[in-house]
Design a protein around this motif. Structure first.
Motif, PDB file in Angstrom:
ATOM      1  N   PHE A 213      20.807  12.941 -16.409  1.00 41.96           N
ATOM      2  CA  PHE A 213      20.985  11.669 -15.721  1.00 41.96           C
ATOM      3  C   PHE A 213      22.464  11.278 -15.732  1.00 41.96           C
ATOM      4  O   PHE A 213      23.005  10.820 -14.710  1.00 41.96           O
ATOM      5  CB  PHE A 213      20.147  10.577 -16.390  1.00 41.96           C
ATOM      6  N   ALA A 216      24.279  13.394 -13.215  1.00 42.89           N
ATOM      7  CA  ALA A 216      23.975  12.929 -11.863  1.00 42.89           C
ATOM      8  C   ALA A 216      24.741  11.646 -11.542  1.00 42.89           C
ATOM      9  O   ALA A 216      25.223  11.458 -10.414  1.00 42.89           O
ATOM     10  CB  ALA A 216      22.470  12.696 -11.717  1.00 42.89           C
ATOM     11  N   VAL A 263      19.271  15.814 -10.650  1.00 43.25           N
ATOM     12  CA  VAL A 263      18.201  14.816 -10.765  1.00 43.25           C
ATOM     13  C   VAL A 263      16.860  15.500 -11.001  1.00 43.25           C
ATOM     14  O   VAL A 263      16.045  15.027 -11.805  1.00 43.25           O
ATOM     15  CB  VAL A 263      18.154  13.920  -9.510  1.00 43.25           C
ATOM     16  N   ALA A 266      16.579  16.377 -14.555  1.00 45.31           N
ATOM     17  CA  ALA A 266      16.294  15.180 -15.354  1.00 45.31           C
ATOM     18  C   ALA A 266      14.806  14.855 -15.315  1.00 45.31           C
ATOM     19  O   ALA A 266      14.181  14.551 -16.344  1.00 45.31           O
ATOM     20  CB  ALA A 266      17.119  13.999 -14.848  1.00 45.31           C
ATOM     21  N   LYS A 267      14.210  14.929 -14.150  1.00 45.81           N
ATOM     22  CA  LYS A 267      12.784  14.638 -14.009  1.00 45.81           C
ATOM     23  C   LYS A 267      11.928  15.688 -14.716  1.00 45.81           C
ATOM     24  O   LYS A 267      10.900  15.355 -15.323  1.00 45.81           O
ATOM     25  CB  LYS A 267      12.412  14.560 -12.519  1.00 45.81           C
ATOM     26  N   GLU A 285      11.847   7.657 -15.380  1.00 48.33           N
ATOM     27  CA  GLU A 285      11.959   8.382 -14.114  1.00 48.33           C
ATOM     28  C   GLU A 285      12.358   7.444 -12.984  1.00 48.33           C
ATOM     29  O   GLU A 285      13.090   7.837 -12.060  1.00 48.33           O
ATOM     30  CB  GLU A 285      10.647   9.090 -13.776  1.00 48.33           C
ATOM     31  N   CYS A 288      15.887   7.137 -11.768  1.00 49.34           N
ATOM     32  CA  CYS A 288      16.443   8.131 -10.844  1.00 49.34           C
ATOM     33  C   CYS A 288      16.473   7.620  -9.408  1.00 49.34           C
ATOM     34  O   CYS A 288      17.150   8.216  -8.551  1.00 49.34           O
ATOM     35  CB  CYS A 288      15.656   9.438 -10.927  1.00 49.34           C
ATOM     36  N   SER A 289      15.764   6.528  -9.124  1.00 51.25           N
ATOM     37  CA  SER A 289      15.814   5.955  -7.776  1.00 51.25           C
ATOM     38  C   SER A 289      17.180   5.343  -7.481  1.00 51.25           C
ATOM     39  O   SER A 289      17.464   4.982  -6.331  1.00 51.25           O
ATOM     40  CB  SER A 289      14.718   4.895  -7.602  1.00 51.25           C
ATOM     41  N   ARG A 304      14.942  10.391  -2.632  1.00 51.31           N
ATOM     42  CA  ARG A 304      15.277   9.726  -3.884  1.00 51.31           C
ATOM     43  C   ARG A 304      14.699  10.525  -5.039  1.00 51.31           C
ATOM     44  O   ARG A 304      13.719  11.196  -4.893  1.00 51.31           O
ATOM     45  CB  ARG A 304      14.694   8.303  -3.927  1.00 51.31           C
TER      46      ARG A 304
END
Length: 304
Positions: A213, A216, A263, A266-267, A285, A288-289, A304
């Motif tokens: 994250f 990113a 991203v 990260a997810k 999570e 991340c949006s 996204r």
């Protein structure tokens, strides 16, 4: 932004702002210094880092006490210190931050330097001057020192200065960003894990999320310098020409591709945490949006 995250941000940002507005003055006995410190801390900002700490605590169903909230807010002091010093004439010499004149433009370079120094020290004070368990306070202090110090943010800033005008390879750029930007973001999640009492052996999936994250976040910041609007993001754009950034190294399309892959990693780390720790990490999570990802290769399609 996800509606659940909107509700979380709406609930906690005012509480974070209240601590930051009311708790600096009692620990400061020089009026001009207090004003300079407060000027930058309360100039706005997303409060992303303390929000990540509080979200991590929420994932582990922790009650967020006043002590935990203040310890989380300490990170915003550390972050603001880094911004004040980064804007100084000896560093980036920026005139605008969060839509307002930078600290040294208002208070002068000397007082701005001291404001940053004061915020750095006060961050450690807030981490330890509370009712958290002694072991927790020690762990937070050590982790914050590592994240902000010569193996973390300070190292990244040093690389940024030393290699300005030199084209870095991708791995070198990733190291710079991992320290300069990513270290404090990783600490934000780590602080939540420490205060939640998560065993060190169980922390890795969420630390992997935090690391990606943070990466990113810097890639996206690089992209915004190219495509962003100064009023919208609160600082000058098109300032990174000749600097070591993802668009300069990979092109804009390559930067967007790197952002999407980071991203996704990260997810994926959060999915691993869900399975191994039996927790619901969907709130994390949702963070991340924040990243609006355009596919430059397919007519500007946005995800996204």
């Amino acid at each position: 932004m996800d509606s659940r995250l909107n509700r979380f941000v709406a609930a906690w940002t005012p509480k974070i702002n209240h601590v930051l507005k009311t708790d600096i003055e009692p620990d400061t006995d020089q009026r001009r210094l207090f004003e300079a410190m407060s000027y930058s801390v309360n100039a706005g900002g997303k409060r992303l880092r303390p929000l990540l700490t509080l979200a991590t605590l929420t994932v582990f169903r922790q009650t967020i006490t006043d002590s935990k909230l203040k310890a989380a807010c300490a990170l915003e002091l550390m972050h603001t210190y880094s911004l004040i010093h980064d804007d100084l004439p000896a560093m980036d010499d920026d005139d605008l931050r969060r839509g307002k004149p930078t600290n040294h433009k208002v208070y002068g370079a000397g007082m701005a330097t001291l404001a940053g120094d004061g915020l750095q020290a006060l961050a450690f004070q807030w981490v330890v001057d509370n009712e958290l368990a002694a072991q927790t306070r020690c762990q937070l202090s050590l982790a914050l020192a590592k994240a902000a110090g010569p193996h973390g943010m300070a190292s990244g800033q040093a690389d940024d200065i030393q290699f300005e005008g030199t084209r870095l390879r991708l791995a070198e750029l990733q190291k710079l960003d991992r320290n300069k930007t990513g270290a404090l973001i990783s600490y934000a999640v780590q602080a939540g894990l420490i205060m939640a009492g998560v065993a060190e052996k169980d922390q890795q999936p969420l630390l992997d999320f935090a690391r990606n994250f943070g990466a990113a976040f810097q890639i996206y910041d690089d992209i915004l310098d190219v495509v962003g609007d100064e009023k919208a993001i609160g600082k000058p754009v098109h300032q990174d020409s000749g600097k070591n950034t993802y668009p300069n190294l990979l092109g804009l399309a390559g930067a967007y591709d790197a952002l999407k892959k980071t991203v996704d990693r990260a997810k994926d780390a959060l999915k691993t945490a869900d399975q191994t720790l039996q927790v619901d990490t969907s709130l994390l999570e949702d963070f991340c949006s924040y990243f609006v990802i355009k596919d430059e290769k397919h007519n500007g399609k946005t995800t996204r």
